[in-house]
Design an enzyme around this catalytic site. Structure first.
Site, PDB file in Angstrom:
ATOM      1  N   SER A 226       0.844  -1.188   0.000  1.00 17.28           N
ATOM      2  CA  SER A 226       0.000   0.000   0.000  1.00 17.28           C
ATOM      3  C   SER A 226       0.876   1.234   0.000  1.00 17.28           C
ATOM      4  O   SER A 226       1.929   1.257   0.641  1.00 17.28           O
ATOM      5  CB  SER A 226      -0.914   0.012   1.221  1.00 17.28           C
ATOM      6  OG  SER A 226      -1.781   1.128   1.190  1.00 17.28           O
TER       7      SER A 226
ATOM      8  N   HIS B 126      -2.415   7.094  -4.858  1.00 14.91           N
ATOM      9  CA  HIS B 126      -2.585   6.002  -3.890  1.00 14.91           C
ATOM     10  C   HIS B 126      -2.695   4.704  -4.664  1.00 14.91           C
ATOM     11  O   HIS B 126      -3.323   4.651  -5.723  1.00 14.91           O
ATOM     12  CB  HIS B 126      -3.854   6.203  -3.060  1.00 14.91           C
ATOM     13  CG  HIS B 126      -4.434   4.908  -2.541  1.00 14.91           C
ATOM     14  ND1 HIS B 126      -5.526   4.300  -3.127  1.00 14.91           N
ATOM     15  CD2 HIS B 126      -4.057   4.095  -1.525  1.00 14.91           C
ATOM     16  CE1 HIS B 126      -5.809   3.178  -2.485  1.00 14.91           C
ATOM     17  NE2 HIS B 126      -4.933   3.028  -1.514  1.00 14.91           N
TER      18      HIS B 126
ATOM     19  N   ASN C 224      -2.901   0.177  -3.826  1.00 15.87           N
ATOM     20  CA  ASN C 224      -2.931  -0.915  -2.860  1.00 15.87           C
ATOM     21  C   ASN C 224      -3.285  -2.193  -3.594  1.00 15.87           C
ATOM     22  O   ASN C 224      -4.238  -2.222  -4.378  1.00 15.87           O
ATOM     23  CB  ASN C 224      -3.975  -0.644  -1.768  1.00 15.87           C
ATOM     24  CG  ASN C 224      -4.251  -1.877  -0.923  1.00 15.87           C
ATOM     25  OD1 ASN C 224      -5.227  -2.593  -1.164  1.00 15.87           O
ATOM     26  ND2 ASN C 224      -3.410  -2.132   0.044  1.00 15.87           N
ATOM     27  N   TYR C 225      -2.497  -3.256  -3.385  1.00 20.28           N
ATOM     28  CA  TYR C 225      -2.811  -4.566  -3.956  1.00 20.28           C
ATOM     29  C   TYR C 225      -2.576  -5.613  -2.876  1.00 20.28           C
ATOM     30  O   TYR C 225      -1.548  -5.583  -2.183  1.00 20.28           O
ATOM     31  CB  TYR C 225      -1.965  -4.843  -5.201  1.00 20.28           C
ATOM     32  CG  TYR C 225      -2.325  -3.909  -6.328  1.00 20.28           C
ATOM     33  CD1 TYR C 225      -3.502  -4.098  -7.066  1.00 20.28           C
ATOM     34  CD2 TYR C 225      -1.532  -2.801  -6.622  1.00 20.28           C
ATOM     35  CE1 TYR C 225      -3.859  -3.220  -8.068  1.00 20.28           C
ATOM     36  CE2 TYR C 225      -1.884  -1.915  -7.626  1.00 20.28           C
ATOM     37  CZ  TYR C 225      -3.049  -2.131  -8.346  1.00 20.28           C
ATOM     38  OH  TYR C 225      -3.419  -1.245  -9.336  1.00 20.28           O
ATOM     39  N   ARG C 226      -3.505  -6.545  -2.710  1.00 18.64           N
ATOM     40  CA  ARG C 226      -3.486  -7.445  -1.564  1.00 18.64           C
ATOM     41  C   ARG C 226      -4.057  -8.824  -1.911  1.00 18.64           C
ATOM     42  O   ARG C 226      -4.784  -8.985  -2.900  1.00 18.64           O
ATOM     43  CB  ARG C 226      -4.291  -6.841  -0.414  1.00 18.64           C
ATOM     44  CG  ARG C 226      -5.719  -6.498  -0.792  1.00 18.64           C
ATOM     45  CD  ARG C 226      -6.374  -5.585   0.230  1.00 18.64           C
ATOM     46  NE  ARG C 226      -7.728  -5.219  -0.161  1.00 18.64           N
ATOM     47  CZ  ARG C 226      -8.016  -4.186  -0.925  1.00 18.64           C
ATOM     48  NH1 ARG C 226      -7.053  -3.412  -1.392  1.00 18.64           N
ATOM     49  NH2 ARG C 226      -9.266  -3.905  -1.246  1.00 18.64           N
TER      50      ARG C 226
ATOM     51  N   GLY D  91      -3.598  -5.844  17.396  1.00 21.19           N
ATOM     52  CA  GLY D  91      -2.423  -6.319  16.682  1.00 21.19           C
ATOM     53  C   GLY D  91      -2.085  -5.527  15.442  1.00 21.19           C
ATOM     54  O   GLY D  91      -1.033  -5.751  14.849  1.00 21.19           O
ATOM     55  N   SER D  92      -2.957  -4.611  15.028  1.00 20.45           N
ATOM     56  CA  SER D  92      -2.653  -3.802  13.856  1.00 20.45           C
ATOM     57  C   SER D  92      -1.576  -2.780  14.201  1.00 20.45           C
ATOM     58  O   SER D  92      -1.457  -2.332  15.341  1.00 20.45           O
ATOM     59  CB  SER D  92      -3.902  -3.072  13.368  1.00 20.45           C
ATOM     60  OG  SER D  92      -4.849  -3.982  12.879  1.00 20.45           O
ATOM     61  N   ARG D  93      -0.804  -2.390  13.206  1.00 20.05           N
ATOM     62  CA  ARG D  93       0.266  -1.420  13.417  1.00 20.05           C
ATOM     63  C   ARG D  93      -0.238  -0.042  13.035  1.00 20.05           C
ATOM     64  O   ARG D  93      -0.385   0.287  11.850  1.00 20.05           O
ATOM     65  CB  ARG D  93       1.492  -1.793  12.591  1.00 20.05           C
ATOM     66  CG  ARG D  93       2.724  -0.967  12.963  1.00 20.05           C
ATOM     67  CD  ARG D  93       3.960  -1.548  12.311  1.00 20.05           C
ATOM     68  NE  ARG D  93       5.155  -0.931  12.847  1.00 20.05           N
ATOM     69  CZ  ARG D  93       5.726   0.167  12.337  1.00 20.05           C
ATOM     70  NH1 ARG D  93       5.189   0.752  11.283  1.00 20.05           N
ATOM     71  NH2 ARG D  93       6.831   0.659  12.870  1.00 20.05           N
TER      72      ARG D  93
END
Length: 450
Positions: A240, A254, A256-258, A407-409
């Site tokens: 991202s 912007h 983002n690839y997931r 747990g997310s940063r």
């Protein structure tokens, strides 16, 4: 601990000379940019196909079916992979047109040691070593999780190197982090450069168990998941980026690839891809808009003529600031929950999209990075950035999900926000002004290419 990569201007992945806008020209014009290792080899994604990064994918004739767009689920968990701009939880579903594969197979009888050496060489071109241990990547080279991790690492390195070339002075801070629940990521951030106020490119590769709350959110959007003891094993990874230039005539981008996998209680594995790329200019430039959309369309058209128009409309609909009645920018492409016609074919489509990032954007930066601007134009840029912040914090499902997911940063999630922005009470541009012109486009999206 964050470290500065001094090799970004004189290191092992290219040799270069300085040009306009701080450009370091490694391989001719940046629109044909491709990174090279010290020995002059192209830094290519590991895998059997071994295609050059600057080339499109060679597909054969279509073998069936039209592309369909069904309303079901959006992959609602970009927060778990720490991707600030990922649009998770979208309530539509995307499908691709099936095309025959043009991928080449690996050379028969190739020694395993040579494959290992090749993987190690390619990994040295990344911003940091892979999150997954190299031994594990070698053990499962054909697994989609391995292929996607290597692709996003390659994409991160390509984009960071290209941006550093253009900026000509700033360095990327590389922050490698771990997630105690499983996995980790690499966040690369450039701040206060010559050209870019802030440019962030982050990857995440995480795994573990989805909580019952997360599973309920997915089921509420149409995903029927079979849990065991209230949990679901999952793996997720993605890249991202949000890039905020200093010059108000240079647009923000912007992308983002997931990729996401969930293993149900009966052993069945569900998988899907998502992502997109969109442009947010402060001022409208018709040529820029056409160039950006045409480049994305060419990437989509390699995999089916129906993809670009569907994903372009999806992008216009998603990046909508409802309380303002306007879009965040002039769009691009956006898709989610993409799981057909096959895992390999969707991966190749995503690969084509990642290869379109640099040629769609870097020429625009080079074109405008030295444009003159007035204090009034800089003020308008700051006001438009305020709109960008409003969308990301109020509407972007990935950001909201991530902020409330254990747990997310958080630093990686909020990486998308600019260093500076502005809000003024009851600000309204003058009629027939350049500021009013861009607002008209944001309120009424246009088709930029046929």
């Amino acid at each position: 601990m964050a470290v500065h990569l001094r090799w970004l201007s004189a290191g092992p992945c290219w040799r270069a000379v300085r040009g306009a806008c701080g450009e370091l020209r490694a391989c001719g014009e940046l629109r044909a940019w491709s990174p090279r290792c010290a020995a002059g080899r192209l830094c290519r994604p590991p895998g059997p196909a071994c295609r050059e990064l600057s080339r499109g994918l060679g597909y054969g004739p279509r073998v069936g079916g039209g592309s369909r767009l069904r309303t079901r689920l959006a992959a609602g968990l970009a927060g778990l992979v720490g991707l600030a701009a990922a649009a998770f939880g979208h309530v539509e579903r995307a499908e691709m047109v099936r095309k025959s594969s043009g991928a080449q197979s690996a050379s028969p009888g190739r020694p395993e040691e040579e494959e290992d050496d090749e993987l190690a060489r390619r990994c040295r071109c990344f911003m940091a070593p892979p999150v997954t241990d190299l031994r594990e990547l070698r053990r499962r080279p054909d697994d989609m999780k391995s292929k996607m991790e290597l692709l996003i690492l390659e994409t991160q390195a390509q984009v960071c190197q290209a941006l550093a070339q253009v900026d000509g002075g700033a360095r990327f801070s590389v922050d490698r982090w771990e997630r105690k629940e499983g996995g980790g990521g690499i966040s690369c951030v450039l701040q206060d450069g010559h050209v870019f106020e802030k440019a962030g490119v982050s990857i995440s590769v995480v795994h573990g168990n989805l909580s019952e709350e997360a599973a309920k959110q997915m089921r509420s959007r149409g995903k029927l998941l079979k849990t065991k003891d209230g949990k679901l094993p999952f793996s997720a990874m993605g890249v991202s980026s949000v890039i905020h230039p200093k010059n108000p005539h240079t647009p923000t981008i912007h992308f983002n690839y997931r990729y996401f996998e969930v293993e149900e209680a009966d052993g069945n594995t569900l998988w899907w891809f998502g992502g997109g790329c969109d442009l947010t200019p402060t001022y409208l430039n018709q040529e820029d808009a056409v160039h950006f959309h045409r480049t994305l369309k060419e990437a989509c058209d390699q995999h089916g003529p129906d993809l670009y128009p569907k994903f372009k409309k999806w992008c216009d609909d998603y990046f909508f600031i409802a309380h303002r009645g306007e879009r965040r920018g002039i769009g691009g492409i956006f898709f989610d929950d993409l799981d057909s016609p096959s895992k390999e074919e969707v991966f190749r489509f995503v690969e084509s999209c990642t290869q379109a990032i640099i040629p769609s954007y870097v020429p625009l930066v080079k074109k405008h990075c030295n444009d003159a601007f007035t204090p009034q134009e800089k003020l308008w840029q700051q006001l438009r950035r305020g709109r960008y912040v409003e969308f990301n914090l109020l509407y972007d499902r990935g950001t909201k999900f991530g902020l409330f997911t254990p747990g997310s940063r958080i630093e990686s999630i909020l990486m998308s926000l600019p260093l500076t922005a502005r809000w003024e009470y009851m600000h309204s541009p003058s009629e027939n002004s350049k500021e009013a012109e861009i607002l008209e486009v944001l309120r009424h999206p246009r088709d930029w290419v046929p």
